[in-house]
Every structure is written in structure tokens, then in C-alpha cells.
Design a protein around this motif. Sequence first.
Motif, PDB file in Angstrom:
ATOM      1  N   LYS A   1       0.825  -1.208   0.000  1.00  0.00           N
ATOM      2  CA  LYS A   1       0.000   0.000   0.000  1.00  0.00           C
ATOM      3  C   LYS A   1       0.864   1.265   0.000  1.00  0.00           C
ATOM      4  O   LYS A   1       0.564   2.222  -0.711  1.00  0.00           O
ATOM      5  CB  LYS A   1      -0.913  -0.028   1.238  1.00  0.00           C
ATOM      6  N   PHE A   2       1.945   1.220   0.765  1.00  0.00           N
ATOM      7  CA  PHE A   2       2.752   2.439   0.893  1.00  0.00           C
ATOM      8  C   PHE A   2       3.823   2.589  -0.186  1.00  0.00           C
ATOM      9  O   PHE A   2       4.404   3.657  -0.319  1.00  0.00           O
ATOM     10  CB  PHE A   2       3.394   2.499   2.294  1.00  0.00           C
ATOM     11  N   THR A   3       4.064   1.500  -0.897  1.00  0.00           N
ATOM     12  CA  THR A   3       5.093   1.615  -1.957  1.00  0.00           C
ATOM     13  C   THR A   3       4.473   1.590  -3.358  1.00  0.00           C
ATOM     14  O   THR A   3       5.185   1.538  -4.350  1.00  0.00           O
ATOM     15  CB  THR A   3       6.128   0.473  -1.848  1.00  0.00           C
ATOM     16  N   GLY A   4       3.168   1.615  -3.406  1.00  0.00           N
ATOM     17  CA  GLY A   4       2.507   1.553  -4.714  1.00  0.00           C
ATOM     18  C   GLY A   4       2.554   2.854  -5.478  1.00  0.00           C
ATOM     19  O   GLY A   4       2.484   2.865  -6.694  1.00  0.00           O
ATOM     20  N   PHE A   5       2.658   3.951  -4.775  1.00  0.00           N
ATOM     21  CA  PHE A   5       2.684   5.256  -5.450  1.00  0.00           C
ATOM     22  C   PHE A   5       4.120   5.741  -5.619  1.00  0.00           C
ATOM     23  O   PHE A   5       5.058   5.082  -5.175  1.00  0.00           O
ATOM     24  CB  PHE A   5       1.863   6.263  -4.636  1.00  0.00           C
ATOM     25  N   GLU A   6       4.244   6.870  -6.278  1.00  0.00           N
ATOM     26  CA  GLU A   6       5.572   7.456  -6.479  1.00  0.00           C
ATOM     27  C   GLU A   6       6.238   7.725  -5.131  1.00  0.00           C
ATOM     28  O   GLU A   6       5.616   8.236  -4.207  1.00  0.00           O
ATOM     29  CB  GLU A   6       5.432   8.792  -7.228  1.00  0.00           C
ATOM     30  N   ARG A   7       7.495   7.309  -5.024  1.00  0.00           N
ATOM     31  CA  ARG A   7       8.226   7.548  -3.776  1.00  0.00           C
ATOM     32  C   ARG A   7       9.364   8.525  -4.035  1.00  0.00           C
ATOM     33  O   ARG A   7       9.836   8.635  -5.164  1.00  0.00           O
ATOM     34  CB  ARG A   7       8.793   6.233  -3.246  1.00  0.00           C
ATOM     35  N   PRO A   8       9.818   9.233  -2.994  1.00  0.00           N
ATOM     36  CA  PRO A   8      10.882  10.231  -3.219  1.00  0.00           C
ATOM     37  C   PRO A   8      12.197   9.598  -3.673  1.00  0.00           C
ATOM     38  O   PRO A   8      12.967  10.210  -4.404  1.00  0.00           O
ATOM     39  CB  PRO A   8      11.043  10.908  -1.847  1.00  0.00           C
ATOM     40  N   GLY A   9      12.466   8.373  -3.270  1.00  0.00           N
ATOM     41  CA  GLY A   9      13.731   7.756  -3.681  1.00  0.00           C
ATOM     42  C   GLY A   9      13.766   6.289  -3.305  1.00  0.00           C
ATOM     43  O   GLY A   9      12.832   5.768  -2.680  1.00  0.00           O
TER      44      GLY A   9
ATOM     45  N   GLU B   1      17.138  -1.590  -2.042  1.00  0.00           N
ATOM     46  CA  GLU B   1      16.848  -1.493  -3.487  1.00  0.00           C
ATOM     47  C   GLU B   1      18.084  -1.042  -4.259  1.00  0.00           C
ATOM     48  O   GLU B   1      18.422  -1.619  -5.296  1.00  0.00           O
ATOM     49  CB  GLU B   1      15.707  -0.494  -3.717  1.00  0.00           C
ATOM     50  N   VAL B   2      18.748  -0.007  -3.732  1.00  0.00           N
ATOM     51  CA  VAL B   2      19.954   0.508  -4.387  1.00  0.00           C
ATOM     52  C   VAL B   2      21.011  -0.591  -4.464  1.00  0.00           C
ATOM     53  O   VAL B   2      21.625  -0.830  -5.516  1.00  0.00           O
ATOM     54  CB  VAL B   2      20.505   1.742  -3.634  1.00  0.00           C
ATOM     55  N   PHE B   3      21.192  -1.296  -3.356  1.00  0.00           N
ATOM     56  CA  PHE B   3      22.218  -2.336  -3.292  1.00  0.00           C
ATOM     57  C   PHE B   3      21.929  -3.437  -4.334  1.00  0.00           C
ATOM     58  O   PHE B   3      22.815  -3.836  -5.096  1.00  0.00           O
ATOM     59  CB  PHE B   3      22.266  -2.950  -1.886  1.00  0.00           C
ATOM     60  N   LEU B   4      20.687  -3.908  -4.341  1.00  0.00           N
ATOM     61  CA  LEU B   4      20.333  -4.998  -5.270  1.00  0.00           C
ATOM     62  C   LEU B   4      20.490  -4.573  -6.733  1.00  0.00           C
ATOM     63  O   LEU B   4      21.028  -5.311  -7.551  1.00  0.00           O
ATOM     64  CB  LEU B   4      18.890  -5.446  -5.031  1.00  0.00           C
ATOM     65  N   ARG B   5      20.034  -3.371  -7.013  1.00  0.00           N
ATOM     66  CA  ARG B   5      20.131  -2.895  -8.402  1.00  0.00           C
ATOM     67  C   ARG B   5      21.589  -2.759  -8.839  1.00  0.00           C
ATOM     68  O   ARG B   5      21.967  -3.139  -9.945  1.00  0.00           O
ATOM     69  CB  ARG B   5      19.429  -1.544  -8.540  1.00  0.00           C
ATOM     70  N   GLU B   6      22.391  -2.185  -7.917  1.00  0.00           N
ATOM     71  CA  GLU B   6      23.807  -2.001  -8.252  1.00  0.00           C
ATOM     72  C   GLU B   6      24.511  -3.350  -8.419  1.00  0.00           C
ATOM     73  O   GLU B   6      25.363  -3.513  -9.290  1.00  0.00           O
ATOM     74  CB  GLU B   6      24.514  -1.186  -7.148  1.00  0.00           C
ATOM     75  N   ALA B   7      24.131  -4.306  -7.586  1.00  0.00           N
ATOM     76  CA  ALA B   7      24.768  -5.626  -7.649  1.00  0.00           C
ATOM     77  C   ALA B   7      24.406  -6.358  -8.937  1.00  0.00           C
ATOM     78  O   ALA B   7      25.222  -7.067  -9.521  1.00  0.00           O
ATOM     79  CB  ALA B   7      24.345  -6.457  -6.439  1.00  0.00           C
TER      80      ALA B   7
ATOM     81  N   ASP C   1      10.789  -7.749  -5.498  1.00  0.00           N
ATOM     82  CA  ASP C   1      10.101  -6.474  -5.251  1.00  0.00           C
ATOM     83  C   ASP C   1      11.092  -5.333  -5.096  1.00  0.00           C
ATOM     84  O   ASP C   1      10.869  -4.227  -5.608  1.00  0.00           O
ATOM     85  CB  ASP C   1       9.261  -6.584  -3.965  1.00  0.00           C
ATOM     86  N   LEU C   2      12.178  -5.616  -4.379  1.00  0.00           N
ATOM     87  CA  LEU C   2      13.186  -4.565  -4.161  1.00  0.00           C
ATOM     88  C   LEU C   2      13.868  -4.188  -5.473  1.00  0.00           C
ATOM     89  O   LEU C   2      14.217  -3.033  -5.686  1.00  0.00           O
ATOM     90  CB  LEU C   2      14.223  -5.029  -3.132  1.00  0.00           C
ATOM     91  N   ILE C   3      14.041  -5.173  -6.317  1.00  0.00           N
ATOM     92  CA  ILE C   3      14.670  -4.876  -7.622  1.00  0.00           C
ATOM     93  C   ILE C   3      13.701  -4.079  -8.503  1.00  0.00           C
ATOM     94  O   ILE C   3      14.089  -3.116  -9.160  1.00  0.00           O
ATOM     95  CB  ILE C   3      15.102  -6.182  -8.325  1.00  0.00           C
ATOM     96  N   VAL C   4      12.440  -4.491  -8.440  1.00  0.00           N
ATOM     97  CA  VAL C   4      11.444  -3.776  -9.260  1.00  0.00           C
ATOM     98  C   VAL C   4      11.198  -2.372  -8.698  1.00  0.00           C
ATOM     99  O   VAL C   4      11.076  -1.400  -9.444  1.00  0.00           O
ATOM    100  CB  VAL C   4      10.124  -4.588  -9.321  1.00  0.00           C
TER     101      VAL C   4
END
Lengths: 277, 168
Positions: free
Chosen positions: A25-33, A38-44, B64-67
Motif C-alpha cells: 500500500k505504501f510503496t505503490g505510489f511514487e516515492r521520493p527515492g 533497493e539501491v544495493f540490489l540494483r547495483e549488484a 520487489d526490491l529490484i522492481v
Amino acid sequence: MRRLSKSKVFFLAIVVVLALVLLIKFTGFERPGLNFAEVFLREALAPAQGAVTTAASKVDSFFNAAFSFIKIRSENEELKKTIEKLKEENAVLKEYREENIRLKKLLGLMETIDGHYDLTAARVIGRNPENWHSTLTIDKGYRHGIEKNMPVISERGVVGRITNVSANTSEVLLITDREGAVAALVQQTRTPGVVEGLGPNTDELQLIHLPYDAPVGKNHVVITSGLGGIFPKGLRIGYVKGVYPEANGLMKRAIVEPFVDFDRLEEVLIVTGVKNQ
Amino acid sequence: MILQGVIFGALFLASVVLQSTLFHFFKIGGVKPDLILVIVLLSAFFKGERLGAVLGFIYGILEDLIVGRYIGIQALTKMTAGYAVGVLGKKLFQDNLISPLIGVFIGSIIHGCLYTVVLFCLGFYSGNPIHNFIPIIHITFYNLLISLVFCWGQFYSSKKRLLRTLGR
């Protein structure tokens, strides 16, 4: 490892589900960052994703190129076939255009002389297979009212006469044949004579039986005289190319170039009757 | 236990990388297979509902964290599907080719339907949720295709092992 009791598992599951629902519910809309995880997983994942994407793109490009080549080749084959087909069509259309021009001329002639003659148009469908006689076969016969000895003309002049008739075809003896002699006269001076063929290897004619002092000169036009009962009077035959004395010294002859190009005749008109001579 | 964790970790990495890169080139009907879900469902089918639920939750939350959007939705749906297929796995005869495929089929349907229903109930889908069910069917059949490849290999390698053992 210590096992949890069923009630504790159930309770834990409820808590997890509720927590997840709240999180959704709280992450469904646009978030500030993005958060740290998330940053770690994406970078990895980025290097691996980059490498696989690059490799996959190259493989994809290779197969695309291969498929494109096959496609282009088949397209090329199709285009070649289309070009051949269009060339054929173009040739047919050119043929129609030429035929149209010829038929227009014939029509013009028919309109011009229609008041004097009954005419039937015919198509040349064959030529004499041997060299010694100059004949044509046309696609009209006695079913179309064609009879032996009927004159055959084209928009340019006299062609010959009908010598044999079948139901749907007729044989035309050309005036260039030695046996196809035509009674003629010189249009300008009214000098009579006989036009006949020179031989099997030439389309030139000769005007014979001209008196030695007959006023016949170069470029005089020779027409039919109407004598002999086959050709009506006034049909154009050719023009005088040269005048030569005969060996006996009493007569002379003129070489006549026919107006008709006998090698390129495709349509002719048969004079089936004379209305007003 | 540690080895199992490493294997599942490697499987997750491989599948998330493949799914985010290579599978893009193998879309059928506009969808690509959910390889992460297939791993969760097959693991749940063979290893039970507890592992299915835990693996579904971990794989889901990582995905979810990746998405980066609707964090928790994959965790919730994969966990539920994993649990359900784990329960189903205990009731079906496991040593054939069809049973795990039935598990993947049911798990994929549960996952897709739950995903749609949860987001719809939370107010993220404003349109008709029925429109989501056609992609669910497509994804389900694509997952079945991927599972067939896995299960075929697994089935015949275990059959060979069995024949070798019997031969001895």
C-alpha cells in the motif's frame, strides 16, 4: 533447529501478510527515492544484466541479420519475378500500341476508300515456308466471304491477290512474286504497263512493256490500271526508282520500289467488292 | 543447509538476470515466463509447503526490491503460491512428469490471480481486473513450457539413476 508450533506459524503468517499488504500500500505510489536495499540490489545486478544484455543483443543482431538476409534474398527473387512479369506485360502493351497504330492506319484507309470498295480486314498468320514463291496466309476464308482472285491491299498500297481459299484461311500471292503480275500505269503520265516481281530474293518490282519513248521518270508513282479484271483502278503500287532500256532497243522497263513493306505486313484488307468504279 | 542456500541464491541471481535481459527476446504473446516463480513452485512441490512459503517470500521480496514498486506484492503472492503448491505436492504422486506440471499450473494461476486481486483491492487497478486474466493464462502456459524442460531433465536423470541402481 527448533520447530515453531502451528499456532505460532499461523500467527506469524498473519503478521507477515499484513505487513506485506501495508508495504504494498505504501510503496505503490511514487516515492521520493529508493531505499538502501533497493539501491544495493540494483547495483549488484547491473553488471550481470549489462553483460547478458550485451551478449543477447549481439546474438539477436546476428539472427536478425541472418533472417534479414534470407528475407532480402527472397524479396529479391520476388522482385526479379515481378520485373520479368512487368517486362512481359510491357512487351505485350508495346505490341498492342504498334498494332493500334497499324489498325488506325488501316481504319483510316477503310474510311477513305469505303465509298468505293467493300473491304474485309484480315490478319497475316503465316508466310510461305520456302523461298521460291512469295505468299502469305491470312486468317479469313470462304466463311468470311473471301473468294479466289480478290485483291489484297494494305494502308500503303497493293499487296497481292487471293489464290487459294479454305474455310478460315486464304493464301495471298504477293505482287512481288513472278506470277503475281498486275496491270498498272504511271500516275503522272498515264503510261500503261505491267508490274511483276523481280525474283525470289528481292521485294523490288519491274514495270515492263513500256515503249522506248514513254515519259516515265524517277519517283513517278505507279498505280493499278484496272485492266485484267482483278485489281480495281487507282490502287497505289510503288514509285519508280530507275528506268532502263530493254536489250531489244524497242522497249524499256522501270524498277519500282513497292510502297508496301512485305516483310512487315501484319494486317491486310481484302477487297471483297467494288461499289463505284 | 548452507549449500542449499548458496544454490537457491545462485538460482535467484541467474533467473532474475535472465528474466530482466534474455527473456525479453523470447516473449510470446507479449509475455515472458516467470522463471523465479517456476523455481519457487517446483521447489515447493518437491520439498514441501514450508520451504515453498519461505523461498517464495525471500525470492518475492528480493524481486520487489529490484522492481521498486508495490514492494511486497511478489513476496505475498509467491509465498502463497509456494505454500499452496507445497501442500499439493504432498497429495500428488511426485515421481512422474505430469504432477509437477500440475503444481506449476495451479501455482501460476494462484500467483497471477492473487497479484491482480490484491492490487485491485488496494486500489491500484481502476479498470476491470478481468482484463488481467488473459495475460495470466499466457504466463501460466509459458511457465509450464519452462517447467517441462526442467522436469524432463530431472525425470530422465532420476530414471537413469534408478536403472543404474537396479542394474547394480
